[in-house]
Design a protein around this motif. Structure first.
Motif, PDB file in Angstrom:
ATOM      1  N   UNK A   1      30.434  44.760  10.558  1.00  0.00           N
ATOM      2  CA  UNK A   1      31.200  43.650  10.006  1.00  0.00           C
ATOM      3  C   UNK A   1      30.420  42.940   8.903  1.00  0.00           C
ATOM      4  N   UNK A   2      29.096  42.858   9.068  1.00  0.00           N
ATOM      5  CA  UNK A   2      28.280  42.220   8.027  1.00  0.00           C
ATOM      6  C   UNK A   2      28.283  43.051   6.747  1.00  0.00           C
ATOM      7  N   UNK A   3      28.335  44.380   6.871  1.00  0.00           N
ATOM      8  CA  UNK A   3      28.368  45.242   5.693  1.00  0.00           C
ATOM      9  C   UNK A   3      29.660  45.076   4.911  1.00  0.00           C
ATOM     10  N   UNK A   4      30.756  44.892   5.636  1.00  0.00           N
ATOM     11  CA  UNK A   4      32.036  44.662   4.951  1.00  0.00           C
ATOM     12  C   UNK A   4      31.990  43.348   4.182  1.00  0.00           C
TER      13      UNK A   4
ATOM     14  N   UNK B   1      44.595  45.503   1.515  1.00  0.00           N
ATOM     15  CA  UNK B   1      44.157  44.117   1.659  1.00  0.00           C
ATOM     16  C   UNK B   1      42.834  43.945   0.934  1.00  0.00           C
ATOM     17  N   UNK B   2      42.546  42.712   0.543  1.00  0.00           N
ATOM     18  CA  UNK B   2      41.250  42.372  -0.041  1.00  0.00           C
ATOM     19  C   UNK B   2      40.468  41.463   0.899  1.00  0.00           C
ATOM     20  N   UNK B   3      40.989  41.307   2.126  1.00  0.00           N
ATOM     21  CA  UNK B   3      40.365  40.454   3.127  1.00  0.00           C
ATOM     22  C   UNK B   3      39.687  41.320   4.187  1.00  0.00           C
ATOM     23  N   UNK B   4      38.403  41.051   4.456  1.00  0.00           N
ATOM     24  CA  UNK B   4      37.635  41.875   5.382  1.00  0.00           C
ATOM     25  C   UNK B   4      38.237  41.918   6.766  1.00  0.00           C
ATOM     26  N   UNK B   5      38.670  40.758   7.268  1.00  0.00           N
ATOM     27  CA  UNK B   5      39.247  40.687   8.610  1.00  0.00           C
ATOM     28  C   UNK B   5      40.529  41.512   8.689  1.00  0.00           C
TER      29      UNK B   5
ATOM     30  N   UNK C   1      32.507  52.927   6.979  1.00  0.00           N
ATOM     31  CA  UNK C   1      32.799  52.242   5.722  1.00  0.00           C
ATOM     32  C   UNK C   1      32.500  53.249   4.616  1.00  0.00           C
ATOM     33  N   UNK C   2      33.550  53.845   4.044  1.00  0.00           N
ATOM     34  CA  UNK C   2      33.419  54.893   3.028  1.00  0.00           C
ATOM     35  C   UNK C   2      33.593  54.237   1.659  1.00  0.00           C
ATOM     36  N   UNK C   3      32.589  54.356   0.804  1.00  0.00           N
ATOM     37  CA  UNK C   3      32.596  53.635  -0.478  1.00  0.00           C
ATOM     38  C   UNK C   3      32.706  54.605  -1.657  1.00  0.00           C
TER      39      UNK C   3
END
Length: 721
Positions: A290-293, A407-411, A360-362
Motif C-alpha cells: 500500500x505504501x508503494x502505491x 481510477x487515479x485514487x490508490x484506495x 504492482x506492474x509499472x
C-alpha cells in the motif's frame, strides 16, 4: 564605521604578498612601483630558479611572472611553481611582450591564470591583480566548504553522485571513498562499471528503476546491495532527473545521494522485517504494498499506465485439507518464488493476506501489455507444484484495476482489483477480470481482432483499394492513394478504424504495411505496362518509419516489383514529422535522392510550424479533408464560405514549391473553388470512393481519349449510381 572598514582593507592589502619575477631590473622596478602604490607587499626575483627557491620557503599570494627569461623561461618556471603544494591557491599572471596566440596558449597550459602584454598598463594591472586575488580567495573558500561538506557526508555515511544520461558516465563524491571503499580512481566510472559492483540479484532492479526515472523524468528511491573488496554494503539511493541547457547542447542527468544504511538495516532488521515483510514467503507484505502505491501516486506517470493485480489461489482450503497446512505453506512459498521474476523486472510483489498475492506492474503503455502480463501470471501459477513426490495443480483468480483508466485514487484501485478478483473466482477461477465491464468487453474484442488479424496475414486476407487522384487542369487520373482493406472470410469487410489501432498496438502494423506496399507496387507496375502513367501514394505508419530497416525494406519491395522509384510517393503524417525532425529530414532526403516522392498527409491537423515545414524535403502537401469539406458556395455573395484555411494552405504550399493534393472533395462547388485556387490534384468521393483494382482499372479505361467534359459525365454517373 567607514574608517574601520578602510583600515581593515588597508591591512588586508599590506598583508597580501606579491612576487615579481623578471630578469630585467628596469621592469622589476616599474612593476614594484605600481604594486607598492596599490598597497601590496612586494617581493622580487631575478630568475625562475630564484623564484622557486623563494616560494619553497615563503608562499606569495600572487606571482607576476615574465615569459621571456634566460635559462629557465617563464613557461618552465610556471610549470614548476604550480607543482608546489604551497601554491595551490596562488594565481600566476604571465607578462609577455609577444602578442601571439601560441605564447598565450602555452601560458594557460602551463598553469597561468591570466596574462598581460608589456609595457604594462597601470590601471589594467591593478584590475587584473584585484580580480586574481579575489578569485583565489573565493576558490579557497569553496574548497574549504567542499572539504567541510565531504567530512559531514563521511560522518553521516552519505555521498553524492551525478549520472549523465547521454554518455552513461557516473561521478561520485570523494566522501564515497570512506563510505563504500572506492579508490580515487573509481570515483569517475561508466555506468556498467558501477553496475558490476551491484549485487547480481539487485542489478536488474537498479537498472529498471534508473531507466524508468529517466524515461518519466521523475525522482526515485532504490535500495540495493553494493559489493566492494568482497564486503557487502546496503545502499539507500535517492535521486531525481534534471535537464540542463548548456548553449546549444541539452544535457540530462540523474543527481542525488548514496547512503550507507548497512548498520541501520542490520540494527533494525528484525523490526523492519516484521513491519514490511511476510515471514513465510519473504515477500513484502500488505503495508509495504500500500505504501508503494502511495509513493507512485505522489508523482504519477504522465505517459504510461500501471496496474494493480490481486491474485487469489483457487480453492486453497482444499489443498490445506489434502496435504495439511505444512503442505499449503510449501505451495505458497513455491508460488512466491516464481513471482520473484517480476520483482527483478522492477515491479512490486507482495503477499497481501492468506492465499492472496498482489502485484504492482509499472511502465505499461496499452491494455494489450496488461493482458500479456495477466496471461503470463496465470501460466506461472498453473505449473504443478511438487510436494513430497506429489503433483499439486494450482490455479488463480486475478482481478485488476489500471491507472488512470479506472481510477487515479490508490484506495479505489485496491478496492477495484480485489472486487474484480472475486468476480474471477465466482466465474470458476483460472482467469482474470478487470474492474469495469467496459474494459473486459474491449479487451475481449481486441484479443479477438488480434488473433484473427494474425490469421489474416497468413491467409492473405488484406487487400488494397485505390482512390483516384485527378488533375485539376486536365481532369484526368494522374495517381491514386493505396488504402488497406480487410476482407474477412466470415465477417465481410472490416473497417480500418476497427483493426488499425490494434495493429499499431501489437506491432502487426509493420507486416501489414509491407503487404500494402508490395501489392500497391505490383499493381502500379501492371497499370504502367498498360500505358497509364500513375503515381501511387503509400501511407507509412509511425512504426514502419521509425524502424532502422525502413528504407532498405521499402527499396527492396520497390525493386522486386520493378516499378520506377519516380512512380512511388511515400506519405507520412504531420505528427510523425514533428516527433523527431532531424531523423525525418534524414530519411526523406534519402528517399528523394533515389527519386521516391515524399508527401505530408493530414496537414493542418497536427503541431508542425511553418519553419519546420520549410526544412522538410517534401514534394507534396495534402490538404486535410476536414478543411475541404467545410467549403460552401454562398449563392447570394457569389463567393465561398469556410474556405480561408484551405486557401491559406494552398497558397503557402505553392510559395514553398510544393505540389498540393486536396482530399475530401465531395461537391462540384468544392471542385470549382479548388480549381480556381490551382490545387494541383483533387481527391474525394466526387470522383470515386476507394475501389478495388478491377473497378479502378475500368475507370482508367473509361477516361482514355476522353475530354474533361466527358470525365465530368463519368463523375455524374458515379454520383447518380
Amino acid at each position: 564605521m567607514n574608517v574601520t572598514k578602510n583600515q581593515t582593507k588597508d591591512n588586508e592589502l599590506h598583508s597580501t604578498r606579491i612576487l615579481i619575477v623578471d630578469d630585467e631590473a628596469f621592469q622589476r622596478t616599474v612593476l614594484e612601483t605600481y604594486v607598492s602604490k596599490f598597497g601590496y607587499r612586494v617581493c622580487l626575483a631575478a630568475s625562475g630558479a630564484e623564484a622557486i627557491d623563494f616560494c619553497q620557503s615563503l608562499a606569495p599570494d600572487l606571482i607576476l611572472l615574465d615569459l621571456k627569461m634566460p635559462g629557465m623561461n617563464g613557461i618552465q618556471t610556471c610549470q614548476q611553481l604550480v607543482s608546489l603544494s604551497s601554491l595551490k591557491y596562488t594565481p600566476i599572471i604571465m607578462l609577455t611582450g609577444m602578442n601571439d596566440t601560441l605564447s598565450i596558449k602555452d601560458s594557460y597550459s602551463a598553469g597561468a591564470m591570466d596574462y598581460l602584454i608589456k609595457p604594462v598598463n597601470e590601471v589594467l594591472l591593478k584590475q587584473r591583480i584585484e580580480y586574481a586575488i579575489d578569485n583565489a580567495k573565493l576558490l579557497k573558500r569553496l574548497n574549504q566548504k567542499e572539504r567541510e561538506l565531504d567530512e559531514m557526508q563521511k560522518l553521516a555515511h552519505v555521498g553524492s553522485f551525478e549520472l549523465s544520461v547521454e554518455n552513461r558516465n557516473i561521478c561520485i563524491s570523494s566522501s564515497c571513498k570512506g563510505l563504500i571503499g572506492l579508490s580515487s580512481n573509481e570515483l569517475k566510472l561508466t555506468f556498467n562499471e558501477f553496475l558490476n559492483h551491484v549485487h547480481e540479484d539487485d542489478r536488474q532492479h537498479v537498472i529498471f528503476t534508473l531507466e524508468n526515472a529517466c524515461k518519466n523524468k521523475q525522482s526515485y528511491i532504490v535500495e540495493y546491495r553494493f559489493i566492494y573488496d568482497e564486503k557487502e554494503y546496503i545502499i539507500y539511493q535517492k535521486g531525481e532527473y534534471t535537464h540542463v541547457i548548456d548553449g546549444d547542447n541539452d544535457k540530462s542527468y540523474l543527481i542525488g545521494s548514496f547512503q550507507d544504511v548497512t548498520e541501520e538495516r542490520n540494527a533494525k532488521e528484525s523490526l523492519s522485517y516484521s513491519r514490511y515483510y511476510d515471514s513465510l514467503t519473504d515477500l513484502t507484505n500488505r503495508a509495504f504494498f500500500e505504501s508503494q502505491i502511495q509513493h507512485i501516486l505522489s508523482q504519477p506517470p504522465t505517459d504510461s499506465l500501471f496496474m494493480v493485480a490481486f491474485i487469489g489461489l483457487d480453492r486453497f482450503t482444499l489443498i490445506n485439507d489434502d496435504v495439511g497446512h505444512e503442505g499449503g505453506d510449501e505451495v505458497l512459498k513455491e508460488i512466491a518464488s516464481r513471482f520473484r521474476q517480476y520483482e527483478n523486472m522492477g515491479h512490486t510483489v507482495s503477499r497481501f493476506s492468506g492465499d492472496v498475492f498482489t502485484m504492482l506492474i509499472v511502465n505499461l503503455h496499452h491494455i494489450e501489455e496488461c493482458n500479456k502480463f495477466l496471461d503470463e501470471i496465470l501460466e506461472t501459477v498453473r505449473d504443478p507444484v511438487t510436494y513430497k513426490d506429489r503433483q499439486l495443480h494450482v490455479t488463480a483468480s486475478i482481478g485488476s484495476s489500471v491507472f488512470p483508466l479506472e481510477s487515479e485514487n490508490g484506495r479505489q484501485l485496491l478496492i477495484g482489483a480485489e472486487a474484480a478478483m472475486m468476480l474471477s473466482a465466482e466465474d470458476g477461477g483460472n482467469r482474470y477480470t478487470y474492474r469495469t465491464h467496459h474494459m473486459n468487453t474491449e479487451t475481449q474484442k481486441r484479443l479477438t481482432i488480434l488473433k484473427e488479424m494474425r490469421g489474416a496475414i497468413e491467409n492473405d486476407e488484406f487487400t488494397v483499394y485505390y482512390q483516384p487522384q485527378v488533375s485539376s487542369d486536365s481532369m484526368e487520373i494522374v495517381g491514386m492513394e493505396a488504402l488497406v482493406r480487410w476482407q474477412h472470410p466470415e465477417k465481410g469487410m472490416i473497417s480500418p478504424a476497427d483493426f488499425i489501432p490494434v495493429a499499431e498496438e501489437s506491432g502487426l502494423i509493420k507486416p501489414i504495411g509491407d503487404i500494402v506496399t508490395r501489392k500497391a507496387c505490383n499493381q502500379t507496375k501492371k497499370w504502367l505496362d498498360m500505358g497509364f502513367n500513375l503515381v501511387v501514394g503509400i501511407n507509412i505508419s509511425a512504426q514502419q518509419f521509425e524502424s532502422d530497416d525502413f528504407i532498405d525494406n521499402l527499396v527492396s519491395i520497390i525493386r522486386e516489383s520493378e516499378v520506377p522509384f519516380t512512380n512511388i510517393e511515400v506519405e507520412i503524417t504531420e505528427s510523425m514529422a514533428v516527433k523527431n525532425p532531424t531523423k525525418t529530414i534524414e530519411i526523406l532526403d534519402k528517399l528523394r535522392n533515389m527519386g521516391i516522392k515524399t508527401s505530408m498527409d493530414d496537414f493542418g491537423t497536427g503541431y508542425s510550424s511553418l519553419s519546420q515545414l520549410q526544412t522538410l524535403p517534401l514534394d507534396t502537401l495534402k490538404v486535410d479533408q476536414a478543411f475541404v469539406k467545410q467549403i460552401r458556395k454562398n449563392k447570394t455573395k457569389s463567393n465561398y464560405d469556410n474556405s480561408a484555411i484551405a486557401n491559406a494552405i494552398i497558397v503557402m504550399s505553392h510559395s514553398l514549391g510544393l505540389k498540393v493534393i486536396a482530399e475530401g472533395v465531395e461537391t462540384l462547388d468544392q471542385c470549382e473553388f479548388l480549381q480556381h485556387l490551382k490545387s494541383d490534384v483533387l481527391q474525394g468521393y466526387l470522383f470515386s470512393r476507394p475501389i478495388d483494382p478491377e473497378e479502378f482499372e475500368l475507370l482508367l479505361i473509361a477516361q482514355t481519349d476522353r475530354t474533361a467534359s466527358a470525365w465530368k459525365g463519368i463523375i455524374n454517373q458515379l454520383k447518380t449510381g
